[in-house]
Design an enzyme around this catalytic site. Structure first.
Site, PDB file in Angstrom:
ATOM      1  N   HIS A   1       5.363   5.855 -12.788  1.00 14.78           N
ATOM      2  CA  HIS A   1       4.484   6.178 -11.580  1.00 14.78           C
ATOM      3  C   HIS A   1       5.189   6.770 -10.410  1.00 14.78           C
ATOM      4  O   HIS A   1       4.549   7.848  -9.901  1.00 14.78           O
ATOM      5  CB  HIS A   1       3.887   4.697 -10.974  1.00 14.78           C
ATOM      6  CG  HIS A   1       3.316   4.987  -9.756  1.00 14.78           C
ATOM      7  ND1 HIS A   1       2.337   5.776  -9.499  1.00 14.78           N
ATOM      8  CD2 HIS A   1       3.594   4.461  -8.520  1.00 14.78           C
ATOM      9  CE1 HIS A   1       1.711   5.718  -8.202  1.00 14.78           C
ATOM     10  NE2 HIS A   1       2.484   5.125  -7.647  1.00 14.78           N
TER      11      HIS A   1
ATOM     12  N   ASP B   1     -26.780  26.475  -6.329  1.00 19.10           N
ATOM     13  CA  ASP B   1     -25.260  27.161  -5.999  1.00 19.10           C
ATOM     14  C   ASP B   1     -24.576  26.074  -6.289  1.00 19.10           C
ATOM     15  O   ASP B   1     -23.733  25.280  -5.603  1.00 19.10           O
ATOM     16  CB  ASP B   1     -25.261  27.413  -4.632  1.00 19.10           C
ATOM     17  CG  ASP B   1     -25.674  26.305  -3.640  1.00 19.10           C
ATOM     18  OD1 ASP B   1     -26.522  25.360  -4.171  1.00 19.10           O
ATOM     19  OD2 ASP B   1     -25.290  26.371  -2.411  1.00 19.10           O
TER      20      ASP B   1
ATOM     21  N   HIS C   1       9.744   5.464  -3.327  1.00 15.41           N
ATOM     22  CA  HIS C   1       8.611   5.014  -2.348  1.00 15.41           C
ATOM     23  C   HIS C   1       8.345   3.706  -2.440  1.00 15.41           C
ATOM     24  O   HIS C   1       7.531   2.873  -1.614  1.00 15.41           O
ATOM     25  CB  HIS C   1       7.433   6.083  -2.342  1.00 15.41           C
ATOM     26  CG  HIS C   1       6.548   6.005  -3.424  1.00 15.41           C
ATOM     27  ND1 HIS C   1       6.648   6.748  -4.836  1.00 15.41           N
ATOM     28  CD2 HIS C   1       5.242   5.040  -3.652  1.00 15.41           C
ATOM     29  CE1 HIS C   1       5.506   6.250  -5.450  1.00 15.41           C
ATOM     30  NE2 HIS C   1       5.015   5.392  -5.149  1.00 15.41           N
TER      31      HIS C   1
ATOM     32  N   ASP D   1       0.643   9.452  -4.191  1.00 12.97           N
ATOM     33  CA  ASP D   1       0.401   8.152  -4.765  1.00 12.97           C
ATOM     34  C   ASP D   1      -0.732   7.681  -5.344  1.00 12.97           C
ATOM     35  O   ASP D   1      -0.898   7.098  -6.228  1.00 12.97           O
ATOM     36  CB  ASP D   1       1.256   7.350  -3.801  1.00 12.97           C
ATOM     37  CG  ASP D   1       1.192   5.602  -4.156  1.00 12.97           C
ATOM     38  OD1 ASP D   1       1.739   5.543  -5.372  1.00 12.97           O
ATOM     39  OD2 ASP D   1       0.359   5.237  -3.491  1.00 12.97           O
TER      40      ASP D   1
ATOM     41  N   GLU E   1       9.348  -1.936  -1.094  1.00 16.53           N
ATOM     42  CA  GLU E   1       8.410  -2.990  -1.198  1.00 16.53           C
ATOM     43  C   GLU E   1       8.734  -3.884  -2.426  1.00 16.53           C
ATOM     44  O   GLU E   1       8.339  -5.082  -2.186  1.00 16.53           O
ATOM     45  CB  GLU E   1       7.243  -2.487  -0.971  1.00 16.53           C
ATOM     46  CG  GLU E   1       5.950  -3.206  -1.512  1.00 16.53           C
ATOM     47  CD  GLU E   1       4.500  -2.674  -1.334  1.00 16.53           C
ATOM     48  OE1 GLU E   1       3.919  -3.231  -1.281  1.00 16.53           O
ATOM     49  OE2 GLU E   1       4.718  -1.329  -1.788  1.00 16.53           O
ATOM     50  N   ASP E   2       8.965  -3.348  -3.382  1.00 18.41           N
ATOM     51  CA  ASP E   2       9.052  -4.184  -4.865  1.00 18.41           C
ATOM     52  C   ASP E   2      10.310  -4.189  -5.511  1.00 18.41           C
ATOM     53  O   ASP E   2      10.115  -4.784  -6.622  1.00 18.41           O
ATOM     54  CB  ASP E   2       7.893  -3.083  -5.868  1.00 18.41           C
ATOM     55  CG  ASP E   2       6.458  -2.979  -5.211  1.00 18.41           C
ATOM     56  OD1 ASP E   2       5.920  -3.796  -4.672  1.00 18.41           O
ATOM     57  OD2 ASP E   2       5.942  -2.005  -5.610  1.00 18.41           O
TER      58      ASP E   2
END
Length: 713
Positions: free
Chosen positions: A48, A259, A72, A139, A76-77
């Site tokens: 990812h 259109d 990124h 992301d 956090e992870d």
């Protein structure tokens, strides 16, 4: 997953001076940090961040942004933290990664007032460094491209969030290609039948009429050759969501839409743009009211182009955009063009706007909004707006959203002009204030001393700036009168449910409604912006709650293995609606803890015993125990009134324990049985509103007070 060599090659294509060693180090660091983590699809998680970095290379962004994309999710992870990232890759990258992490932690799919606060935080993050938003948008784009591996309810939540926030934000930043793809991916989740129907109609139409795009593209190239203009011509069918939205707006079926094709002509110079326009209008009939010149009047995000709609082959309407190559670069990447690189140096595209000035201009429009709901309305008005350009009598240009009125024009010039407006002239003719202004018109505002905004102006105004100023002026002018009237309305509304509208009750209501103060609640009540029911329900919602289908308490938790039984931990007493995990015990089933329970630290080295659980989404019976720490005045009848209040809140008291007795106050623990976390919040708000309650808080036992024993569910 592309390799580090392939990623570096993508960057080197536009930035030969890239720091290959640093990008390779970030690739290796990210892969190591995410080792053993997997996405919902089963792929290694690091696929990812790499895909996000690849998306950003398409926008030709700088090394810091590419490295941020690779890292990124590390703060956090993974076990990485800000200090480690800063030490390895520098302070600039660490700040960007930290900014993306904070945005990721925003719960954007919440109630309106909270969503408004999240918009504020989005703009705050953008003001610090726009690249944070660029990484977040990429992301979100990759997550939407791979959304099918998520649970259906999560798919819908993310798709709605994308449609409401991220897609219009990308459009506002000038990244139209990303907006269109985000909208279409969200549309595929939210209304797959409608999207499939539109695609089938396209295929059927192509069988009947042949390749219209190729035919019209050929005709346009021929016209360019006739007038000796060197230009590239591209054509495409509009995205399914754009067509569906047009069908909804116009109330027409697919067969009546004309259109649905768009064409771009990319020229060498500004002069060629206007020559091309002339050639197109000579060859095909222009559709009245569908011409916009964003070259002479650019959009605030730097977008420049000429738009026109003409009747093409067989009377089919087609939209034509005419621009130079430099304009096209900005049209593709919008505000991101500021960081674009060419041959190892920052691109000097003259049309790329300064992000700091752009975001300052955008946020300035919302600074006056103290009210969450008004702020959200103002943001959405601006995010979804298209623009018209009008002139002052002196020839100065004023940009307004489509559908704006002279009221909006007046406030766009200055709040003082708006407040004093008594009339308007458009192109020299006196017109009503509700008149919709159009591109190129000259507007003159007529003012008078002593004039103040009228309530009806709120229905006439369309811009967030005008509505904010009108509301503020109306509130200030009538505030005292509204407060007096509001106090009487509050007294009546509270008396209707056998309560008193005390100052403390009103202060609690203000906190629940997020409007600042008790006087503000009364003022809005008196001005009909709030109703008595709104104020009462903010404190006592259960007095008018309607019963629904109740979840079986024995099956209230989802994620258990077949035959497993669960118990709620006595330490944290988790309630439905809170995030939970389970710890397995041999022979005793599963003990359910709140995700923030301090006792979970005891099991950090035994991850094989952890279960990922969640509460059933339905309505629950009031059978889940929780403990309240309440301090009340030591006076006759106070405890009885508190117990009555808890009963009125549809909660049952199972026990009372006095912890501290003073001459003036009692502190006690009240064991109550509740439905869910919202029930707890509602009950605590009602108690806090009572003048005899000094404080109320949720009580959770410390590690020293309890062991792993649990109460039955």
């Amino acid at each position: 997953m592309i390799s580090d060599d392939d990623l570096i090659e993508l960057v080197r294509n536009y930035n030969p001076k890239t720091n290959e060693a640093l990008i390779r180090a970030a690739y290796e660091f990210g892969g190591r940090m995410h080792d053993g983590q997997f996405r919902h699809s089963g792929e290694p998680y690091f696929t990812h961040p790499v895909a996000v970095a690849a998306i950003l290379t398409e926008q030709q962004l700088d090394d810091a942004t590419i490295i941020t994309a690779l890292l990124h999710d590390t703060i956090e992870d993974t076990k990485a933290n800000y200090s480690i990232v800063a030490e390895e890759f520098g302070e600039e990258v660490a700040k960007l990664v930290d900014g993306v992490t904070k945005l990721t932690n925003l719960q954007l799919s919440s109630v309106e007032t909270k969503q408004a606060e999240n918009f504020r935080k989005l703009f705050m993050a953008m003001s610090k460094d726009m690249r944070v938003i660029l990484v977040k948008l990429s992301d979100r784009l990759h997550n939407m491209r791979t959304i099918r591996s998520m649970r259906p309810d999560k798919q819908e939540q993310k798709a709605r969030e994308t449609m409401d926030i991220f897609a219009p934000l990308a459009g506002r930043m000038g990244m139209q290609w990303m907006r269109e793809e985000l909208e279409d991916l969200a549309f595929k989740v939210l209304n797959p039948d409608a999207r499939s129907s539109i695609i089938r109609r396209f295929i059927s139409m192509q069988r009947e009429t042949g390749d219209v795009i190729q035919s019209i593209t050929g005709d346009m190239r021929l016209e360019m050759e006739k007038v000796d203009i060197e230009a590239d011509v591209f054509g495409r069918a509009k995205k399914p969501y754009a067509i569906w939205r047009k069908m909804q707006e116009k109330g027409q079926s697919f067969s009546r839409l004309s259109d649905i094709y768009g064409f771009r002509i990319i020229t060498q110079s500004d002069e060629d743009c206007y020559r091309t326009l002339g050639a197109i209008h000579q060859r095909w009939r222009a559709v009245p009211g569908r011409f916009k010149d964003y070259i002479s009047q650019p959009k605030s995000n730097g977008y420049r182009s000429i738009h026109t709609t003409v009747s093409g082959r067989d009377g089919k309407r087609v939209e034509v955009q005419i621009r130079t190559h430099q304009m096209h670069d900005v049209a593709e990447t919008g505000v991101a063009a500021h960081w674009s690189y060419r041959d190892g140096v920052r691109s000097q595209n003259p049309f790329a706007v300064d992000p700091a000035k752009w975001i300052a201009q955008l946020t300035e429009q919302f600074d006056g909004e103290d009210d969450h709901e008004d702020f959200l309305e103002a943001v959405k008005l601006e995010m979804y707006s298209d623009q018209v350009f009008c002139f002052t009598p002196k020839g100065e240009v004023v940009k307004l959203p489509r559908g704006a009125t002279p009221i909006d024009f007046a406030y766009a010039i200055h709040t003082r002009i708006g407040n004093a407006c008594v009339g308007a002239k458009v192109d020299g003719m006196r017109v009503p204030l509700w008149t919709r202004v159009r591109n190129g018109q000259s507007v003159e505002i007529i003012t008078a001393e002593g004039q103040t905004p009228q309530t009806t102006w709120l229905e006439i105004a369309t811009t967030g700036k005008a509505k904010t100023a009108i509301r503020r002026s109306l509130r200030e002018a009538d505030r005292e009168r509204f407060i007096t009237l509001g106090r009487e309305l509050a007294r009546s509304a509270f008396a209707h449910v056998n309560k008193k509208a005390t100052d403390k009750a009103l202060e609690t209501a203000a906190k629940q409604l997020r409007v600042g103060s008790a006087d503000e609640v009364l003022a809005r009540l008196g001005s009909a912006e709030l109703t008595g029911r709104d104020v009462v329900q903010a404190i006592y919602p259960d007095l008018q709650a309607k019963p629904g289908k109740v979840v079986d308490a024995r099956r209230a938790v989802i994620g258990l293995l077949p035959g497993q039984k669960f118990q709620r931990a006595t330490c944290c007493e988790p309630l439905p609606g809170e995030r939970i995990v389970g710890i397995t015990f041999r022979g005793e089933g599963v003990v359910v803890h709140a995700i923030d329970c301090e006792q979970l630290a005891d099991y950090e080295s035994q991850l094989d015993r952890w279960l990922d659980l969640r509460w059933h989404d339905g309505s629950h019976a009031a059978v889940y125990g929780a403990t309240l720490d309440v301090t009340i005045g030591n006076d006759a009848g106070v405890l009885g009134r508190i117990c009555t209040l808890i009963g009125e809140g549809k909660a049952n008291i199972s026990d009372l324990v006095f912890k501290d007795r003073k001459p003036d106050f009692y502190r006690l623990l009240v064991y109550v049985e509740l439905r869910d976390a919202q029930h707890l919040h509602t009950l605590m708000s009602a108690l806090a509103a009572e003048s005899d309650v000094a404080s109320v808080a949720r009580y959770r036992r410390s590690v020293s007070e309890t062991d792993t024993s649990a109460t039955a569910s």
